[in-house]
Design an enzyme around this catalytic site. Sequence first.
Site, PDB file in Angstrom:
ATOM      1  N   GLU A  52      21.239  20.484  21.575  1.00 11.29           N
ATOM      2  CA  GLU A  52      22.341  20.413  20.619  1.00 11.29           C
ATOM      3  C   GLU A  52      22.555  21.776  19.978  1.00 11.29           C
ATOM      4  O   GLU A  52      21.642  22.326  19.369  1.00 11.29           O
ATOM      5  CB  GLU A  52      22.033  19.379  19.538  1.00 11.29           C
ATOM      6  CG  GLU A  52      22.065  17.975  20.085  1.00 11.29           C
ATOM      7  CD  GLU A  52      21.405  16.959  19.153  1.00 11.29           C
ATOM      8  OE1 GLU A  52      21.281  17.227  17.955  1.00 11.29           O
ATOM      9  OE2 GLU A  52      21.019  15.892  19.664  1.00 11.29           O
ATOM     10  N   LEU A  85      24.993  14.587  20.781  1.00 13.34           N
ATOM     11  CA  LEU A  85      23.903  14.178  19.897  1.00 13.34           C
ATOM     12  C   LEU A  85      23.321  12.874  20.442  1.00 13.34           C
ATOM     13  O   LEU A  85      23.658  11.796  19.985  1.00 13.34           O
ATOM     14  CB  LEU A  85      24.412  13.975  18.470  1.00 13.34           C
ATOM     15  CG  LEU A  85      24.524  15.231  17.604  1.00 13.34           C
ATOM     16  CD1 LEU A  85      25.476  16.223  18.200  1.00 13.34           C
ATOM     17  CD2 LEU A  85      24.949  14.880  16.200  1.00 13.34           C
ATOM     18  N   ALA A  86      22.492  12.999  21.445  1.00  9.71           N
ATOM     19  CA  ALA A  86      21.982  11.815  22.134  1.00  9.71           C
ATOM     20  C   ALA A  86      20.570  12.147  22.596  1.00  9.71           C
ATOM     21  O   ALA A  86      20.313  12.317  23.780  1.00  9.71           O
ATOM     22  CB  ALA A  86      22.885  11.488  23.312  1.00  9.71           C
ATOM     23  N   GLU A  87      19.647  12.237  21.640  1.00 10.23           N
ATOM     24  CA  GLU A  87      18.341  12.820  21.929  1.00 10.23           C
ATOM     25  C   GLU A  87      17.581  12.067  23.001  1.00 10.23           C
ATOM     26  O   GLU A  87      17.004  12.667  23.903  1.00 10.23           O
ATOM     27  CB  GLU A  87      17.506  12.906  20.642  1.00 10.23           C
ATOM     28  CG  GLU A  87      17.996  13.972  19.659  1.00 10.23           C
ATOM     29  CD  GLU A  87      19.218  13.557  18.847  1.00 10.23           C
ATOM     30  OE1 GLU A  87      19.632  12.378  18.940  1.00 10.23           O
ATOM     31  OE2 GLU A  87      19.751  14.403  18.117  1.00 10.23           O
ATOM     32  N   ASP A  97      11.629  16.512  13.872  1.00 11.86           N
ATOM     33  CA  ASP A  97      11.999  15.193  13.343  1.00 11.86           C
ATOM     34  C   ASP A  97      12.943  14.431  14.275  1.00 11.86           C
ATOM     35  O   ASP A  97      13.095  13.220  14.130  1.00 11.86           O
ATOM     36  CB  ASP A  97      12.684  15.362  11.990  1.00 11.86           C
ATOM     37  CG  ASP A  97      11.897  16.275  11.085  1.00 11.86           C
ATOM     38  OD1 ASP A  97      11.287  15.776  10.141  1.00 11.86           O
ATOM     39  OD2 ASP A  97      11.860  17.502  11.350  1.00 11.86           O
ATOM     40  N   PHE A  98      13.588  15.114  15.187  1.00 14.65           N
ATOM     41  CA  PHE A  98      14.495  14.405  16.094  1.00 14.65           C
ATOM     42  C   PHE A  98      13.755  13.915  17.338  1.00 14.65           C
ATOM     43  O   PHE A  98      14.290  13.126  18.116  1.00 14.65           O
ATOM     44  CB  PHE A  98      15.680  15.294  16.496  1.00 14.65           C
ATOM     45  CG  PHE A  98      16.367  15.935  15.314  1.00 14.65           C
ATOM     46  CD1 PHE A  98      16.347  15.321  14.069  1.00 14.65           C
ATOM     47  CD2 PHE A  98      17.023  17.152  15.429  1.00 14.65           C
ATOM     48  CE1 PHE A  98      16.951  15.913  12.960  1.00 14.65           C
ATOM     49  CE2 PHE A  98      17.635  17.746  14.334  1.00 14.65           C
ATOM     50  CZ  PHE A  98      17.601  17.129  13.101  1.00 14.65           C
ATOM     51  N   ILE A  99      12.534  14.380  17.517  1.00 12.19           N
ATOM     52  CA  ILE A  99      11.764  13.937  18.680  1.00 12.19           C
ATOM     53  C   ILE A  99      11.423  12.437  18.633  1.00 12.19           C
ATOM     54  O   ILE A  99      11.410  11.802  19.678  1.00 12.19           O
ATOM     55  CB  ILE A  99      10.503  14.811  18.866  1.00 12.19           C
ATOM     56  CG1 ILE A  99      10.947  16.204  19.326  1.00 12.19           C
ATOM     57  CG2 ILE A  99       9.564  14.207  19.888  1.00 12.19           C
ATOM     58  CD1 ILE A  99       9.837  17.014  19.941  1.00 12.19           C
ATOM     59  N   HIS A 131      13.229  16.219   7.657  1.00 10.65           N
ATOM     60  CA  HIS A 131      13.548  17.524   8.240  1.00 10.65           C
ATOM     61  C   HIS A 131      12.416  18.537   8.113  1.00 10.65           C
ATOM     62  O   HIS A 131      12.670  19.735   8.007  1.00 10.65           O
ATOM     63  CB  HIS A 131      14.818  18.104   7.600  1.00 10.65           C
ATOM     64  CG  HIS A 131      16.080  17.531   8.151  1.00 10.65           C
ATOM     65  ND1 HIS A 131      16.503  16.267   7.852  1.00 10.65           N
ATOM     66  CD2 HIS A 131      16.991  18.023   9.021  1.00 10.65           C
ATOM     67  CE1 HIS A 131      17.639  16.015   8.484  1.00 10.65           C
ATOM     68  NE2 HIS A 131      17.956  17.062   9.208  1.00 10.65           N
TER      69      HIS A 131
HETATM   70  C1  LIG Z   1      19.181  12.641  15.393  1.00 12.57           C
HETATM   71  C2  LIG Z   1      19.641  13.919  14.797  1.00 12.57           C
HETATM   72  N1  LIG Z   1      20.045  14.899  15.616  1.00 12.57           N
HETATM   73  C3  LIG Z   1      20.471  16.058  15.103  1.00 12.57           C
HETATM   74  C4  LIG Z   1      20.514  16.253  13.758  1.00 12.57           C
HETATM   75  C5  LIG Z   1      20.989  17.581  13.171  1.00 12.57           C
HETATM   76  N2  LIG Z   1      22.303  17.375  12.573  1.00 12.57           N
HETATM   77  C6  LIG Z   1      22.455  17.077  11.275  1.00 12.57           C
HETATM   78  S1  LIG Z   1      24.027  16.766  10.869  1.00 12.57           S
HETATM   79  C7  LIG Z   1      24.554  17.077  12.430  1.00 12.57           C
HETATM   80  C8  LIG Z   1      25.988  16.981  12.783  1.00 12.57           C
HETATM   81  C9  LIG Z   1      26.510  15.633  12.556  1.00 12.57           C
HETATM   82  O1  LIG Z   1      27.858  15.623  12.868  1.00 12.57           O
HETATM   83  P1  LIG Z   1      28.764  14.413  12.455  1.00 12.57           P
HETATM   84  O2  LIG Z   1      28.050  13.132  12.763  1.00 12.57           O
HETATM   85  O3  LIG Z   1      30.072  14.607  13.092  1.00 12.57           O
HETATM   86  O4  LIG Z   1      28.865  14.521  10.883  1.00 12.57           O
HETATM   87  P2  LIG Z   1      29.519  15.691  10.014  1.00 12.57           P
HETATM   88  O5  LIG Z   1      28.435  16.669   9.744  1.00 12.57           O
HETATM   89  O6  LIG Z   1      30.634  16.269  10.787  1.00 12.57           O
HETATM   90  O7  LIG Z   1      29.964  15.038   8.759  1.00 12.57           O
HETATM   91  C10 LIG Z   1      23.484  17.408  13.249  1.00 12.57           C
HETATM   92  C11 LIG Z   1      23.572  17.753  14.678  1.00 12.57           C
HETATM   93  C12 LIG Z   1      20.058  15.203  12.937  1.00 12.57           C
HETATM   94  N3  LIG Z   1      20.029  15.314  11.594  1.00 12.57           N
HETATM   95  N4  LIG Z   1      19.655  14.050  13.484  1.00 12.57           N
END
Ligand SMILES: Cc1ncc(C[n+]2csc(CCOP(=O)(O)OP(=O)(O)O)c2C)c(N)n1
Lengths: 322, 348
Positions: free
Chosen positions: B51, B80-82, B107-109, B151
Amino acid sequence: MLLDMYASMLRIRLFEEKIVDLYPEQEMKCPVHLCIGQEAIAAGVCLNLRKDDYVFSNHRGHGHALAKGSAMRPLMAEFYGKVTGCSRGKGGSMHIIDVENGILGTSAIVAGGIPMGVGAALASSIRKDGRVTVIFFGDGAYDEGALYESFNFASLKKLPVVFFCENNFYATNSHQSARQSACRISEAASAFDAHGVCIDGNDVIEVYKATQDSINRARKGGGPSLIEAKTYRWKGHVGPEADYEKGCRPKEELLYWMERCPVKVMRELLLSRSVATESELAGIATSVTDEIEDAVKFAKESEYPPLSDLLTDVYAPVKETL
Amino acid sequence: MPWTKVYSNKAEFEKALSDNKDLRGLAYKDALLEATSQMLESDETVFVIGEGIDDPGGVFGSTKGLHLKFGRERVMDSPLAENGITGVAVGAAVAGMRPILVHMRVDFIPLTIDQIVNHAAKWRYMFGGKVSVPVVIRSMIGRGWGSAAQHSQSLQSLFTNIPGLKVVMPATPYDAKGLLRASVYDGNPVVFIEHRWLYEHMGHVPAEPYTVPLGKAVTRRAGRDATIVAVSYMVYESMCAADILKNEGIDCEVIDFRTLKPLDMPHILESVSKTGRLVIADTGWKDTGIGSEIIARVVEDGFGVLKAPPERVNLPEAPTPASPALEKAYYPGKNEIAAAVRRVVKRG
Ligand SMILES: Cc1ncc(C[n+]2csc(CCOP(=O)(O)OP(=O)(O)O)c2C)c(N)n1
Ligand SMILES: [Mg+2]
């Protein structure tokens, strides 16, 4: 109602802008994900909700809590890491809770709150308590498998839940088109035999109406809906600054959406239709500003949690069973 | 030797550089970037997925610009599909590729445990050795600024419990580069955990490709009185603790085990046999953590070498709090390590 929409949006906007002002002081020591530009969604959705309806939010959750009725003091104090914060300073800005207003906690794991929201709806359905659950999530969370597993279950069990996707086109700096093959989020609902609709997330009236329809369905046992609302965040993914200078997103895009500012549009509507006068609107702004100033003062003057809090709340106390 | 040295700050490294013209300085994050770039360059089976790896920041600098050099077909942003994407990487590895998968935070693992534990770790064994799974899963431990409970975790010990996995945590720029290459060519699923607080640390990193073998500890500092066994960021804290203790007349040996699985017990035992005193500093929690394993093995393999009960320096038994007041108290560092060594020395 139009005035309520305006007031709710303004309350979120000014609260977030206050954070922009204060953040450089470096006293608010936690990441902040601001929702400036997206206020119409929180406001338009939550005006349909009862106090005891559930809301599940995400990392970008200040607006959802404010619109659902949270007071500013515990939120601001939480961001300052104070013991008077909504999570006693243990969670920070990504982990908001307000049990009395139906917010049972907020996950910072993308899509982490979605299955939990369905679980709350399941609880309502078992108890027949008439509550509806709204789950806010981003276009990024739409990528996650947890959404589909949860949606199928919600639809299978006809649970009273509204899946509300705030599509601001980006997950951090990754554009929707780099992550999704179709980019037609609301259409996913049809795969689960549920209601799906795509709306303008900057039009608070449209948000209100679409949500009203979905909530009515849900309360009547009609099962879940998926609402996709297109919008845009003005600030960077995290923190108080804009991000176009860093090359994260094109500036023209931001300018286009700023033209479509939900607060400004509503203000013009109120004035042009003579729903309110300039001075009435100024009165709303003053009372919001007062509430914010009070919350900041409260937060700054509150104590940090005592060190003994470090090891409390890990487990609930075990009740003696009879 | 310059490649085993831990520099406690930039100034110290710059002095070393001016004293020795053969040294080449690189930050930890740039060492990771260089290793990845060199493997992409020389091996068509290597690709990187994760990601936001192609965004302007480039995973805190460690993948910065790689997509421009090698194209988005080999350096790809991911949905976002771990769990799904981890499985995709595992499948590509079984099919002959060498994927480097990046999860920006440890934390995403947990979202991917199924693919790592049920699939990657078992695939070779379950099929009688007919295939292998050469995948590297890079992930970072975050810390500070109210990162809070979701986190900032150090979850390495979840993986050391699983046969079939290897677990690596480099502490220096030199090891970051060499261990990453060794992990990619190990031929097995490797969980490769980096620490964000090491990302700007400078050290000697040769320009050419090289490997640092998995399963080999290194002595960062020799000493007679007590052995501090540490990993990742705690190596740095342990070196600082050893400096403090030196002034008190306690001479510490600091061992960086680098790989948690397999664990280089002969190296650790040799040191503990010499000093008779053991303190283990880990970035994670205590219960069934890597320190538990090390103490168990010292007792199993070297019963009787200890002169005093060993100690472990770990996180307190709680998730990470957000409040700065609590966060500061949450993380042990050089002072806690030094205090643990003092207690051990006092007891025998
Ligand atoms: C499972 C997971 N993967 C990655 C992240 C890191 N991360 C935090 S917010 C985010 C983006 C989320 O995007 P979206 O769902 O569109 O919400 P927005 O920030 O645009 O409001 C990411 C990749 C996380 N917190 N949790
Ligand atoms: Mg988004």
